[in-house]
Design an enzyme around this catalytic site. Structure first.
Site, PDB file in Angstrom:
ATOM      1  N   ILE A  66       0.823  -1.216   0.000  1.00 51.70           N
ATOM      2  CA  ILE A  66       0.000   0.000   0.000  1.00 51.70           C
ATOM      3  C   ILE A  66       0.853   1.261   0.000  1.00 51.70           C
ATOM      4  CG2 ILE A  66      -1.928  -1.149   1.130  1.00 51.70           C
ATOM      5  CD1 ILE A  66      -1.009   0.118   3.755  1.00 51.70           C
ATOM      6  N   SER A 108       5.244   2.978   0.512  1.00 46.62           N
ATOM      7  CA  SER A 108       6.658   2.779   0.812  1.00 46.62           C
ATOM      8  C   SER A 108       7.126   3.917   1.694  1.00 46.62           C
ATOM      9  CB  SER A 108       7.494   2.707  -0.464  1.00 46.62           C
ATOM     10  OG  SER A 108       7.381   3.898  -1.192  1.00 46.62           O
ATOM     11  N   PHE A 164      12.614   3.598   4.702  1.00 44.05           N
ATOM     12  CA  PHE A 164      13.504   2.449   4.850  1.00 44.05           C
ATOM     13  C   PHE A 164      12.919   1.172   4.266  1.00 44.05           C
ATOM     14  CE2 PHE A 164      14.506   5.296   8.385  1.00 44.05           C
ATOM     15  CZ  PHE A 164      15.858   5.489   8.170  1.00 44.05           C
ATOM     16  N   ASP A 168      11.874  16.053   9.849  1.00 47.59           N
ATOM     17  CA  ASP A 168      11.552  15.670   8.466  1.00 47.59           C
ATOM     18  C   ASP A 168      10.057  15.828   8.231  1.00 47.59           C
ATOM     19  OD1 ASP A 168      12.005  14.858   5.883  1.00 47.59           O
ATOM     20  OD2 ASP A 168      12.040  12.703   6.357  1.00 47.59           O
TER      21      ASP A 168
END
Length: 921
Positions: free
Chosen positions: A29, A31, A34, A147
Site C-alpha cells: 500500500i 513505501s 527504509f 523531516d
C-alpha cells in the site's frame, strides 16, 4: 531481544511473534524511508506493516540501524490522535517488521497534487490544525521531527492527519540548541539546518510553513520558492496564491517562514491561532463541511475463480491436441494420446502458473511482462491476453519453435489496454515447425490503442452523374479508383502496382500518392508564385487564344513579381517633376560675315568742347567672314550670370576703308535680352552694348572697365570696320603719368600701369588715314583705366579671357548724362594743358609730322607731359606735335603689352617725369 538490536542498550519492548502476523507480500500500500508498507492483520485487527531489510554487506548498515532504533524508541513512547500509533516489532530472516495502525487514506501529498479533489479552505485550516497539534505534542515531549513534509503526513478517516516516519526524529532538551546532523528534505528544511548551524524545535515550524504553502498553492515545492537568504520569496509566492485565500493563512505563512529562528512562533501558539480561526468562523466557506472521499487501498485477490481456471485449461488442451495431431499424422493414435496427455499435464501446470501471474484483477500491482520459459518444447504464449489493468508492455513477437515444438502465437489478440506498437509482420518458423500464426487474419483488426499514426484525410470526388454532391471515400478506394482510371497502354503496369498494394490497418501510414497528373492551370492560383517565363507565356497565350480562355499568369496580381517585359507588358506611365536649370551649352564654331560701317566725327566748339556720340553700326552679311563663339563651362558656377562669349568678326577691308578694332567685353549686361542671347546662330549674333556709368559725388565717377566709348568725328566721312577680338591687359593698381603732347591738331590721352600684367579686354578705334584734319584739336588717343574693385566679394574672374570684372550695378544707364560728364572732364583736361603749355613751354614746330612718335619719346620730353587726377582716376594726356590723323585707343585696362592690335607699345623702362612746375615770380 531482536538479533538486530542485540548490541543495543535500549530495551526493545512490544516484540511480536512473526507467526501472529498475516499479510500478503503482494498487498503493498505504500513505501517509506527504509522499506515498503503492507496491509496485514494482527489479532483480527488491520494493521500496517513496514518491512525493513538490512543486509550484512550494506555499507550503511550501522547508520540504518541507528535511525531504525531511534524511530522505534520514539514511537513506543508517543501516544496522540495526530501521531501514528505503534503496536510493536517483529523479525524474520534478518528483516524487521514495524507494526503500526493502518491509515488507508494515503499521504497528504497525493491529495495536494491531485487538483481534481476539491479541498475547501476550511478543510485546509483543519489539516493545518491537526499538523500543528501533532507538532506541539512532539515539542512538549522534547522530540524534534526534523523531516516534517507532506509525504510524511497520512490522511485517516474523516480527514484526520497523522504524522508518521519518525526515522529522523531526535529527542533533545527543550531549552537548548545543539549542533545536530543535517537531515531532512531540502525543499522543507529550515535555513539554519541547511547551512549546518545549531538548531532547535523551530526548524519544524519552518517546515510547517512550507507545508502550508503546499496547501495554499497546491503545487510542488521548487527551489524557485526560496530566495537568496534561503527564506521564502514572498513575491513569487504571492503570485501563486489564489485570490480567495484567507489573509490569516498568508500571515501565518509569513510568520512561520522567517529566516531568523527567534522570530518564528511556537507550535502551541500556531495551534491556538488555528483553533481560534475555526471556532470564530473567520473563514467563509461556501462548501460547508464538505470532505472529499479518501483514497482506498483494498488488497487484490490473488487467485481467479475455479470456473474461470477450468475454462482456460480446456481451451489450452484443445489447442494443444489440434497442434499435436497436425504434427504427428504418421503416428499411431495411442502415441498421440500419450503425447497429448503428457503435453496436457505439462501445459496445465505451466498455464496455471502463468495464469495466476498474468491475469490480474482490477487492483493488481502493475508490473512488466515476464515470459514463461519453463516449457521450451511447447510454448503456449498467452502473454498478450492481458487484463484491463495489466502493465503496458511492448509487443512480443511470436517465438520460433527452436526444438521442433508447436508454436501457437496469438500475439495479435490485443487487449484494449495493451502497449501501442507498430505493425509486426508474421515471423517464419526457424526449424520448419508448424507455425499457426494468425497475423494475417488479425492484421486488419485494429485495437483502440494501437500504434498512433497521422491523420489521413478523406478524398472528396464527384459522383458519376456529375452532381455537385461530393462522395467521401477512403484513401484506399480513391487510390484504387485512380489506378483503374489509367490508360490502356498502362493497364498491365497499373495492375502490377495494384497487386503490390496490400494495405493493412496495422501498417505504418503513408502519404496519399495519386497516379493522376494534375494540370498546372487547375492549381495556378494555389501554387507558389513564380517568375515570368517568356517561352511558357507565349505557349500559354497561344493555347488560351485557341481555347478562348484567359491565362492566369496574364494577370500580374496572381503572378510572381517579375521584371518588366517590353514585348508583353504595357508601357509604364509615371509622373515626375524636376527643377530645370538652364545650363549654357558650349557653342560650336559657326561662320558668318558681318560688314560694319561706322561713321566717326568729332567737332570742337570755340570753348574746346568735345562731343562724343554712340556709333551707329549698320551691318550686312557676306560669305567671307566667320564668327567664333565660345562659352566657358566654369561660368556656370554662379547661376544667373551670363556666360562669357567673345565674337570675332574678321572682314575684308576695302582700299578706301580704314580698319577699326573694337573688343567687346563678354560680361557687360544692360538688359535681360543681352544677358543670355536667345540664339547663337549665324543670323543672330549678340550686338555690342555701350554702357557708360557715372555718379555725381563719389569715387565711382569713372568709366567702368566694361564700358565702350565710341567717339564720332564730325569731319570723318568714310566708314570704319569693326573687328572684335579678345585682348590681354593688366589690372591697374598704381597709375603712371605719361607724357603729354599738345598741338593745335590732336590730343592723345593715355594711361598705363606699372604692375604685373593680367588678362583683360581692350577696345581700340583707329580712324581712317584719309580723314582730313580739322583746325580744331583732335583727340588722337584716349586710354581710360579703373582701379580694381575694392569690394572683393563682388568681383569675379572671367574664365574665358581672365578679366577681373566688377559686377556692380550701373548707377545710371542714361547715355546722355554719362557722355556729358566725360565731355566735361575732357574739356577740363584740354583747358588745363593749354594753360600750362602757354605758361611754361613753347608750341612744338613739328606738329605736321605724319607719324606718331613712340611712347618712350614722349617720356623724354618733359615739355610735353601733363597729368590730372579726378575721382581716384589718374589721366595722362599728351598733345601730339604731328597734325596727321592718329589712331584712337580705348582700352578697358591699363596695359597693352600683350595686345597685338595695340597702336602704342608699352614702354620698356618708363621714367616718371612731371611737367608741372610752379611759375617763377
Amino acid at each position: 531481544m531482536s538479533k538486530l538490536f542485540q548490541d543495543s542498550n535500549k530495551r526493545m519492548s512490544r516484540i511480536v511473534d512473526y507467526d501472529e502476523i498475516k499479510f500478503d507480500p503482494l498487498s503493498i500500500i505504500g513505501s517509506g524511508g527504509f522499506g515498503k508498507v503492507y496491509q496485514g492483520v494482527l489479532n483480527g485487527k488491520e494493521i500496517g506493516i513496514k518491512k525493513i531489510t538490512i543486509s550484512d554487506n550494506d555499507p550503511n548498515r550501522d547508520i540504518l540501524l541507528k535511525f531504525l532504533e531511534r524511530e522505534i524508541y520514539t514511537l513506543k513512547m508517543l501516544s496522540h490522535p495526530n501521531v501514528i500509533k505503534f503496536y510493536g516489532i517483529a523479525e524474520k530472516e534478518r528483516s524487521l517488521f514495524l507494526l503500526t495502525e493502518l491509515v488507508s487514506g494515503g499521504d497528504l501529498h497525493w491529495y495536494i497534487k491531485n487538483k481534481s479533489i476539491d479541498i475547501t479552505w476550511k478543510l485546509k485550516v483543519k489539516i493545518a490544525r491537526d499538523i500543528a497539534a501533532s507538532m506541539a505534542y512532539l515539542h512538549e515531549n522534547g522530540v524534534i521531527h526534523r523531516d516534517l513534509k507532506s509525504t510524511n503526513l497520512l490522511v485517516a478517516e474523516n480527514w484526520v492527519i497523522k504524522v508518521c516516519d519518525m526515522g529522523l526524529a531526535r529527542k533533545m532538551d527543550k531549552s537548548e540548541k545543539s549542533k545536530m546532523t543535517i537531515c531532512g528534505t531540502d525543499d522543507w528544511m529550515a535555513p539554519e539546518v541547511l547551512i549546518g548551524e545549531e538548531y532547535d524545535a523551530s526548524c519544524d515550524v519552518f517546515s510547517f510553513g512550507m507545508v502550508l504553502i503546499e496547501l495554499i498553492t497546491r503545487e510542488n515545492l521548487t527551489p524557485r520558492i526560496r530566495n537568496e537568504d534561503l527564506g521564502v520569496d514572498q513575491k513569487f509566492f504571492l503570485s501563486k496564491v489564489p485570490a480567495d485565500c484567507p489573509k490569516e493563512l498568508l500571515r501565518l505563512v509569513s510568520e512561520c517562514c522567517k529566516v531568523a529562528p527567534s522570530g518564528r512562533p511556537s507550535a502551541s501558539n500556531i495551534l491556538g491561532l488555528l483553533e481560534y480561526i475555526l471556532e470564530s468562523e473567520l473563514i467563509v466557506n461556501s462548501g460547508g463541511d464538505y470532505e472529499p472521499p479518501l483514497r482506498s487501498f483494498k488488497p487484490p485477490e490473488l487467485h481467479l475463480p475455479l470456473n474461470e481456471k477450468n475454462n482456460n485449461n480446456k481451451n489450452n488442451n484443445n489447442n494443444n491436441n489440434n497442434n499435436n495431431n497436425n504434427n504427428n499424422n504418421n503416428n499411431n493414435n495411442n502415441n498421440n494420446n500419450n503425447n497429448n496427455n503428457n503435453n496436457n499435464n505439462n501445459n496445465n501446470n505451466n498455464n496455471n502458473l502463468g495464469n495466476s501471474g498474468n491475469i490480474y484483477d482490477d487492483f493488481s500491482f502493475p508490473r512488466p511482462y515476464q515470459p514463461d520459459d519453463s516449457a521450451v518444447d511447447n510454448i503456449n504464449n498467452n502473454g498478450n491476453d492481458d487484463s484491463h489493468f495489466s502493465f503496458p508492455r511492448p509487443y512480443q513477437p511470436g517465438q520460433s519453435n527452436i526444438n521442433g515444438g508447436v508454436n501457437n502465437n496469438n500475439s495479435n489478440d490485443e487487449s484494449h489496454f495493451s502497449f501501442p506498437r507498430p505493425y509486426q509482420p508474421g515471423q517464419s518458423n526457424i526449424n520448419g515447425c508448424v507455425n499457426n500464426n494468425n497475423n494475417n487474419s488479425n492484421n486488419n483488426n485494429d485495437s483502440h490503442f494501437s500504434f498512433p499514426r497521422p491523420h489521413q484525410t478523406s478524398v472528396v470526388i464527384l459522383n458519376d452523374r456529375g452532381e455537385e454532391e461530393p462522395l467521401v471515400v477512403s484513401q484506399k478506394d480513391q487510390l484504387e479508383h485512380d489506378l483503374e482510371g489509367g490508360d490502356d497502354n498502362e493497364e498491365d503496369e497499373m495492375k502490377q502496382l495494384k497487386s503490390q498494394l496490400n494495405y493493412s490497418k496495422f501498417s505504418f501510414p503513408r502519404p496519399y500518392q495519386s497516379s493522376k497528373i494534375i494540370s498546372f492551370n487547375e492549381t495556378e492560383l494555389l501554387s507558389f508564385p513564380r517568375p515570368w517565363n517568356p517561352e511558357s507565356e507565349e505557349n500559354n497565350n497561344n493555347k488560351n487564344n485557341n481555347n478562348n480562355e484567359k491565362s492566369l499568369l496574364e494577370d500580374p496580381k496572381y503572378s510572381f513579381p517579375r521584371p518588366y517585359n517590353p514585348d508583353s507588358d504595357s508601357n509604364l506611365s509615371f509622373k515626375s517633376t524636376a527643377k530645370v536649370i538652364t545650363n549654357p551649352t558650349p557653342l560650336t564654331t559657326t561662320t558668318t560675315t558681318t560688314t560694319a560701317t561706322a561713321t566717326t566725327t568729332s567737332s570742337s566748339s570755340t570753348n574746346s568742347k568735345v562731343t562724343t556720340n554712340s556709333t551707329s553700326l549698320p551691318t550686312t552679311t557676306t560669305t567671307t567672314t566667320t564668327t567664333t563663339a565660345t562659352t566657358s563651362s566654369s561660368s556656370l558656377s554662379s547661376i544667373g550670370k551670363p556666360p562669357q562669349s567673345t565674337y570675332k568678326v574678321p572682314t575684308t577691308i576695302n582700299p578706301s576703308t580704314s580698319q577699326r578694332v573694337i573688343t567687346i567685353p563678354s560680361r557687360i549686361v544692360t538688359s535681360t535680352a543681352t544677358a543670355q542671347p536667345k540664339s547663337r546662330s549665324n543670323s543672330n549674333p549678340p550686338k555690342p552694348t555701350v554702357v557708360i556709368s557715372n555718379s555725381n559725388n563719389n569715387f565711382n565717377d569713372i568709366v567702368k572697365p566694361s564700358s565702350t566709348i565710341v567717339n564720332q568725328n564730325k569731319t570723318t566721312t568714310q566708314p570704319t570696320t569693326l573687328i572684335n577680338a579678345p585682348q590681354k591687359v593688366t589690372t591697374p593698381v598704381n597709375k603712371q603719368i605719361q607724357p603729354l603732347h599738345k598741338s593745335n591738331e590732336s590730343v592723345t590721352v593715355a594711361a598705363t600701369t606699372a604692375t604685373t600684367p593680367t588678362t583683360a579686354t581692350s577696345t581700340t578705334i583707329k580712324s581712317s588715314p584719309t580723314t582730313p584734319t580739322s583746325t580744331n584739336q583732335n583727340i588722337e588717343q584716349i586710354k581710360i583705366t579703373t582701379p580694381k574693385d575694392e569690394d572683393e566679394n563682388k568681383s569675379e574672374t572671367n574664365d574665358g579671357g581672365g578679366d577681373t570684372v566688377s559686377h556692380r550695378r550701373s548707377r545710371s544707364l542714361d547715355i546722355k548724362n554719362s557722355t556729358k560728364a566725360i565731355i566735361k572732364k575732357f574739356e577740363e583736361l584740354t583747358r588745363f594743358s593749354s594753360q600750362q603749355s602757354n605758361l611754361v613751354h613753347q608750341p612744338s614746330s613739328s606738329s605736321s609730322s605724319t607719324k606718331q612718335p613712340p611712347t618712350s619719346q614722349f617720356l623724354q620730353n618733359p615739355r610735353m607731359e601733363a597729368k590730372l587726377s579726378f575721382a581716384q582716376e589718374t589721366l595722362v594726356f599728351e598733345k601730339s606735335p604731328s597734325t596727321s590723323p592718329k589712331s584712337l585707343d580705348i582700352p578697358t585696362s591699363s596695359s597693352l603689352t600683350s595686345n597685338s592690335n595695340s597702336s602704342i607699345p608699352a614702354p620698356s623702362s618708363p621714367t616718371k617725369k612731371t611737367f608741372w612746375n610752379k611759375p617763377k615770380k
